[in-house]
Design a protein around this motif. Structure first.
Motif, mmCIF file in Angstrom:
data_model
loop_
_atom_site.group_PDB
_atom_site.id
_atom_site.type_symbol
_atom_site.label_atom_id
_atom_site.label_comp_id
_atom_site.label_asym_id
_atom_site.label_seq_id
_atom_site.Cartn_x
_atom_site.Cartn_y
_atom_site.Cartn_z
ATOM 1 N N VAL A 82 0.830 -1.205 0.000
ATOM 2 C CA VAL A 82 0.000 0.000 0.000
ATOM 3 C C VAL A 82 0.866 1.256 0.000
ATOM 4 O O VAL A 82 0.651 2.170 -0.812
ATOM 5 C CB VAL A 82 -0.987 0.003 1.196
ATOM 6 C CG1 VAL A 82 -1.766 1.308 1.266
ATOM 7 C CG2 VAL A 82 -1.938 -1.186 1.106
ATOM 8 N N ALA A 83 1.834 1.342 0.896
ATOM 9 C CA ALA A 83 2.686 2.538 0.983
ATOM 10 C C ALA A 83 3.425 2.771 -0.332
ATOM 11 O O ALA A 83 3.504 3.903 -0.817
ATOM 12 C CB ALA A 83 3.672 2.410 2.138
ATOM 13 N N LYS A 84 3.949 1.715 -0.896
ATOM 14 C CA LYS A 84 4.694 1.836 -2.149
ATOM 15 C C LYS A 84 3.797 2.388 -3.265
ATOM 16 O O LYS A 84 4.196 3.268 -4.024
ATOM 17 C CB LYS A 84 5.275 0.482 -2.555
ATOM 18 C CG LYS A 84 6.202 0.537 -3.736
ATOM 19 C CD LYS A 84 6.764 -0.843 -4.007
ATOM 20 C CE LYS A 84 8.240 -0.742 -4.247
ATOM 21 N NZ LYS A 84 8.875 -2.039 -4.440
ATOM 22 N N PRO B 283 12.183 1.264 8.514
ATOM 23 C CA PRO B 283 11.365 0.675 7.447
ATOM 24 C C PRO B 283 10.939 1.705 6.395
ATOM 25 O O PRO B 283 10.980 1.428 5.193
ATOM 26 C CB PRO B 283 10.154 0.097 8.189
ATOM 27 C CG PRO B 283 10.654 -0.176 9.565
ATOM 28 C CD PRO B 283 11.633 0.938 9.845
ATOM 29 N N ALA B 284 10.557 2.896 6.837
ATOM 30 C CA ALA B 284 10.167 3.943 5.885
ATOM 31 C C ALA B 284 11.359 4.356 5.035
ATOM 32 O O ALA B 284 11.239 4.514 3.808
ATOM 33 C CB ALA B 284 9.586 5.145 6.617
ATOM 34 N N SER C 85 14.172 2.414 -1.805
ATOM 35 C CA SER C 85 13.926 1.336 -2.767
ATOM 36 C C SER C 85 13.217 1.831 -4.031
ATOM 37 O O SER C 85 13.291 1.181 -5.070
ATOM 38 C CB SER C 85 13.101 0.209 -2.127
ATOM 39 O OG SER C 85 11.721 0.564 -2.043
ATOM 40 N N ILE C 86 12.544 2.991 -3.933
ATOM 41 C CA ILE C 86 11.860 3.495 -5.130
ATOM 42 C C ILE C 86 12.503 4.772 -5.674
ATOM 43 O O ILE C 86 11.906 5.457 -6.504
ATOM 44 C CB ILE C 86 10.346 3.693 -4.899
ATOM 45 C CG1 ILE C 86 10.068 4.668 -3.780
ATOM 46 C CG2 ILE C 86 9.665 2.368 -4.634
ATOM 47 C CD1 ILE C 86 8.590 4.998 -3.642
#
Length: 157
Positions: free
Chosen positions: A100-102, A130-131, A137-138
């Motif tokens: 969802v966050a991604k 984690p954030a 990562s993106i």
């Protein structure tokens, strides 16, 4: 739990849904719960076109909200271009680690590109590893060129 979800740009009809998530977001950052004030705050941002909010909902049950992100417009004087401040990103505990966050971040980037913005900027607390991993990562990069300062105007000096 697996979630199939859709992401939509929030409207005035979504205020109560977003306010619930926004209140949880504030609790995550160790603020007092205040649903009434959260509702008022979100309603004013949307009514006055001061922010853009994307809302993730269950595909098969749209009454279940999974998360949101809120962007505020800004500008870079040096580059003379628009930018967006991604101020809030929250995913309900039951929907974490489901993408969802991604997807909210990707929708925000798509929107920012469409608005011809130069960039999206965000900040997170240093211990929210984690954030940070997700952002990196993106394609988000940690700023190494500038320091960010703030002046607390709530305390008399």
């Amino acid at each position: 739990m697996n979630h199939t979800f859709v992401i939509k740009r929030a409207t005035m009809d979504d205020i109560d849904s977003i306010a619930l998530l926004f209140d949880k977001y504030r609790l995550f950052y160790k603020q007092q719960s205040n649903l009434e004030q959260a509702t008022f705050f979100i309603e004013n941002r949307l009514r006055n076109n001061e922010s853009v909010i994307f809302l993730a909902k269950e595909r098969d049950n749209p009454s279940i909200e999974l998360g949101f992100t809120q962007l505020y417009p800004s500008f870079s004087s040096v580059s003379m271009q628009k930018l967006w401040i991604l101020n809030d990103l929250y995913v309900d505990e039951k929907a974490r680690k489901c993408g969802v966050a991604k997807q909210l971040l990707k929708q925000a980037a798509h929107f920012a590109r469409q608005s011809e913005a130069k960039s999206i900027i965000l900040e997170t607390v240093m211990d929210n590893i984690p954030a940070q991993r997700l952002y990196e990562s993106i394609g988000y990069e940690k700023d190494k060129d500038v320091y960010h300062y703030y002046l607390d105007l709530t305390n008399p000096s």
